[in-house]
Design a protein around this motif. Structure first.
Motif, PDB file in Angstrom:
ATOM      1  N   HIS A  52       1.383  10.835   0.611  1.00 31.85           N
ATOM      2  CA  HIS A  52       1.720  12.230   0.903  1.00 31.85           C
ATOM      3  C   HIS A  52       0.633  13.196   0.435  1.00 31.85           C
ATOM      4  O   HIS A  52       0.643  14.377   0.811  1.00 31.85           O
ATOM      5  CB  HIS A  52       3.054  12.598   0.246  1.00 31.85           C
ATOM      6  N   LEU A  53      -0.329  12.704  -0.360  1.00 31.52           N
ATOM      7  CA  LEU A  53      -1.421  13.543  -0.833  1.00 31.52           C
ATOM      8  C   LEU A  53      -2.655  13.461   0.057  1.00 31.52           C
ATOM      9  O   LEU A  53      -3.602  14.221  -0.127  1.00 31.52           O
ATOM     10  CB  LEU A  53      -1.812  13.131  -2.263  1.00 31.52           C
ATOM     11  N   VAL A  54      -2.658  12.536   1.017  1.00 33.01           N
ATOM     12  CA  VAL A  54      -3.829  12.291   1.857  1.00 33.01           C
ATOM     13  C   VAL A  54      -3.962  13.383   2.915  1.00 33.01           C
ATOM     14  O   VAL A  54      -2.986  13.778   3.554  1.00 33.01           O
ATOM     15  CB  VAL A  54      -3.738  10.904   2.524  1.00 33.01           C
ATOM     16  N   LEU A 101       0.812  -1.214   0.000  1.00 33.51           N
ATOM     17  CA  LEU A 101       0.000   0.000   0.000  1.00 33.51           C
ATOM     18  C   LEU A 101       0.844   1.261   0.000  1.00 33.51           C
ATOM     19  O   LEU A 101       0.562   2.214  -0.728  1.00 33.51           O
ATOM     20  CB  LEU A 101      -0.955  -0.008   1.194  1.00 33.51           C
ATOM     21  N   HIS A 102       1.895   1.301   0.803  1.00 42.48           N
ATOM     22  CA  HIS A 102       2.692   2.528   0.915  1.00 42.48           C
ATOM     23  C   HIS A 102       3.396   2.885  -0.379  1.00 42.48           C
ATOM     24  O   HIS A 102       3.721   4.057  -0.619  1.00 42.48           O
ATOM     25  CB  HIS A 102       3.717   2.400   2.050  1.00 42.48           C
ATOM     26  N   SER A 103       3.638   1.887  -1.244  1.00 41.05           N
ATOM     27  CA  SER A 103       4.283   2.164  -2.522  1.00 41.05           C
ATOM     28  C   SER A 103       3.271   2.302  -3.658  1.00 41.05           C
ATOM     29  O   SER A 103       3.593   2.831  -4.727  1.00 41.05           O
ATOM     30  CB  SER A 103       5.284   1.056  -2.863  1.00 41.05           C
ATOM     31  N   THR A 104       2.032   1.851  -3.438  1.00 43.21           N
ATOM     32  CA  THR A 104       0.991   1.913  -4.462  1.00 43.21           C
ATOM     33  C   THR A 104       0.219   3.217  -4.414  1.00 43.21           C
ATOM     34  O   THR A 104      -0.142   3.780  -5.455  1.00 43.21           O
ATOM     35  CB  THR A 104       0.015   0.737  -4.298  1.00 43.21           C
ATOM     36  N   PHE A 105      -0.019   3.707  -3.209  1.00 46.23           N
ATOM     37  CA  PHE A 105      -0.796   4.930  -3.031  1.00 46.23           C
ATOM     38  C   PHE A 105       0.119   6.096  -2.655  1.00 46.23           C
ATOM     39  O   PHE A 105       1.026   5.936  -1.833  1.00 46.23           O
ATOM     40  CB  PHE A 105      -1.846   4.745  -1.933  1.00 46.23           C
ATOM     41  N   PRO A 106      -0.125   7.287  -3.223  1.00 39.65           N
ATOM     42  CA  PRO A 106       0.659   8.478  -2.856  1.00 39.65           C
ATOM     43  C   PRO A 106       0.153   9.044  -1.526  1.00 39.65           C
ATOM     44  O   PRO A 106      -0.581  10.041  -1.485  1.00 39.65           O
ATOM     45  CB  PRO A 106       0.398   9.426  -4.027  1.00 39.65           C
ATOM     46  N   ASP A 129       3.619  13.099  11.258  1.00 37.51           N
ATOM     47  CA  ASP A 129       4.921  13.734  11.065  1.00 37.51           C
ATOM     48  C   ASP A 129       5.507  13.412   9.691  1.00 37.51           C
ATOM     49  O   ASP A 129       6.189  14.238   9.086  1.00 37.51           O
ATOM     50  CB  ASP A 129       5.900  13.282  12.151  1.00 37.51           C
ATOM     51  N   LEU A 130       5.217  12.204   9.209  1.00 42.46           N
ATOM     52  CA  LEU A 130       5.783  11.759   7.938  1.00 42.46           C
ATOM     53  C   LEU A 130       5.139  12.447   6.745  1.00 42.46           C
ATOM     54  O   LEU A 130       5.797  12.681   5.718  1.00 42.46           O
ATOM     55  CB  LEU A 130       5.631  10.237   7.818  1.00 42.46           C
ATOM     56  N   TYR A 131       3.844  12.804   6.873  1.00 39.80           N
ATOM     57  CA  TYR A 131       3.100  13.353   5.736  1.00 39.80           C
ATOM     58  C   TYR A 131       2.557  14.746   6.102  1.00 39.80           C
ATOM     59  O   TYR A 131       1.488  14.869   6.711  1.00 39.80           O
ATOM     60  CB  TYR A 131       1.959  12.420   5.350  1.00 39.80           C
ATOM     61  N   PRO A 132       3.247  15.801   5.718  1.00 46.14           N
ATOM     62  CA  PRO A 132       2.889  17.163   6.137  1.00 46.14           C
ATOM     63  C   PRO A 132       1.509  17.633   5.691  1.00 46.14           C
ATOM     64  O   PRO A 132       0.929  18.527   6.312  1.00 46.14           O
ATOM     65  CB  PRO A 132       3.991  18.022   5.500  1.00 46.14           C
TER      66      PRO A 132
END
Length: 331
Positions: free
Chosen positions: A180-182, A173-178, A215-218
């Motif tokens: 950082h856009l969520v 999932l982490h490599s299939t879905f972006p 923290d990982l996804y601003p």
């Protein structure tokens, strides 16, 4: 409240009870379930969320593909206030299916999926649907249809905000879905631990996982981890960038069926956030008022889910907003 929900996908659910604002666009699957040998009931993860959002007051659009045998589902959703004009009927594929096993002792459930029309969704199809939506709208997405990552990118390009409920949570999932856009991420405890393990080999509590993901996804405004009978933990980012964590216990109720609890929670939470929380960001509200509104939204969703588990079924178990308000006033 402004709101639009579009759900993209479709599938049948077969259950054996004896065995184990803005516009909002929900991208997900449509599902049907037989709760017993004599009673039809409906369960669709994305469609349940569409119905929950509609009952919470959002303007909801559901998109997806179904087989001809499931046209009645589209009609039923329309009767509950969901716009189904974007639900397509396949002439060649059957509606996706799943088998639900409901435990008679714990009332928990286990689900086995069969894709059907869920895996006929293409980026081109989604792009055509998304022509009707743009900045200020929301898409709600799960992980039970094809082209999910591509669709999320298209939605972001169009300016939609993204709420992601990554069920089922697959190893890639982490490599299939972006991710950082969520903007809003809603997971159960198992999904949270699985997603966390895709980023690190260390173990952590649900609260620490929520912190790590935020923290990982601003771009994320909030991470919510539901804990079943233990309630929930959440972490939200306020207008200033400051964060606040939340812990809510579960409501004490007589559990009959947990099948739609998570979908009911997701729909009511996002509906409340769109209605009462995110407008405060645009209005440059102070963090304190913002976080008070977030707490109310979490509480509303928690109560809505508690009402749903007191009833058998899935879509039909989702309470009306008036029922949620009444329970909130009494508690």
């Amino acid at each position: 409240m402004n709101g639009l929900v579009l759900t993209l996908t479709a599938k049948y659910y077969l259950a054996n009870p004896k065995s184990f604002l803005s516009h909002l666009w929900i991208l997900s699957e449509t599902n049907q379930r037989n709760y017993s040998t004599t009673v039809h009931t409906i369960f669709f993860t994305g469609a349940n969320q569409s119905v929950a959002l509609a009952k919470a007051g959002a303007n909801v659009y559901h998109a997806g593909k179904i087989g001809r045998e499931a046209i009645w589902i589209r009609e039923y959703m329309a009767s509950l206030g969901v716009d189904v004009s974007h639900v397509a009927v396949s002439e060649n594929e059957i509606t996706g299916r799943a088998i639900i096993q409901l435990s008679t002792s714990t009332h928990d459930n286990a689900i086995v999926l069969v894709p059907g029309t869920n895996h006929t969704i293409t980026p081109a199809y989604a792009r055509a649907v998304l022509e009707d939506f743009g900045s200020g709208d929301w898409i709600v997405q799960q992980n039970e249809i094809s082209s999910g990552g591509d669709i999320m990118r298209i939605a972001a390009e169009k300016g939609l905000s993204i709420c992601f409920n990554p069920a089922p949570l697959t190893p890639s999932l982490h490599s299939t879905f972006p991710l950082h856009l969520v903007n809003i991420l809603i997971l159960n405890e198992g999904e949270a631990r699985s997603l966390h393990s895709q980023h690190t080999s260390t173990t952590a509590s649900p609260k620490a996982i929520a912190r790590a993901l935020l923290d990982l996804y601003p771009l994320m405004r909030g991470v919510v981890v539901t804990l079943g009978g233990e309630g929930l933990v959440a972490l939200f980012r306020g207008p200033s960038g400051a964060t606040m964590d939340f812990e809510l216990p579960s409501e004490k109720v007589h559990v009959q069926d947990t099948t739609a609890a998570g979908d009911c929670f997701t729909g009511y939470l996002l509906g409340s956030l769109i209605r009462d929380v995110f407008p405060k960001t645009a209005a440059h509200t102070e963090d304190e008022a913002y976080f008070i509104a977030v707490h109310r939204a979490l509480r509303e969703a928690n109560v809505a889910a508690s009402l749903a588990v007191e009833r058998h079924g899935a879509m039909e178990s989702i309470p009306l907003a008036s029922e949620v308000r009444e329970r909130l006033e009494r508690s």
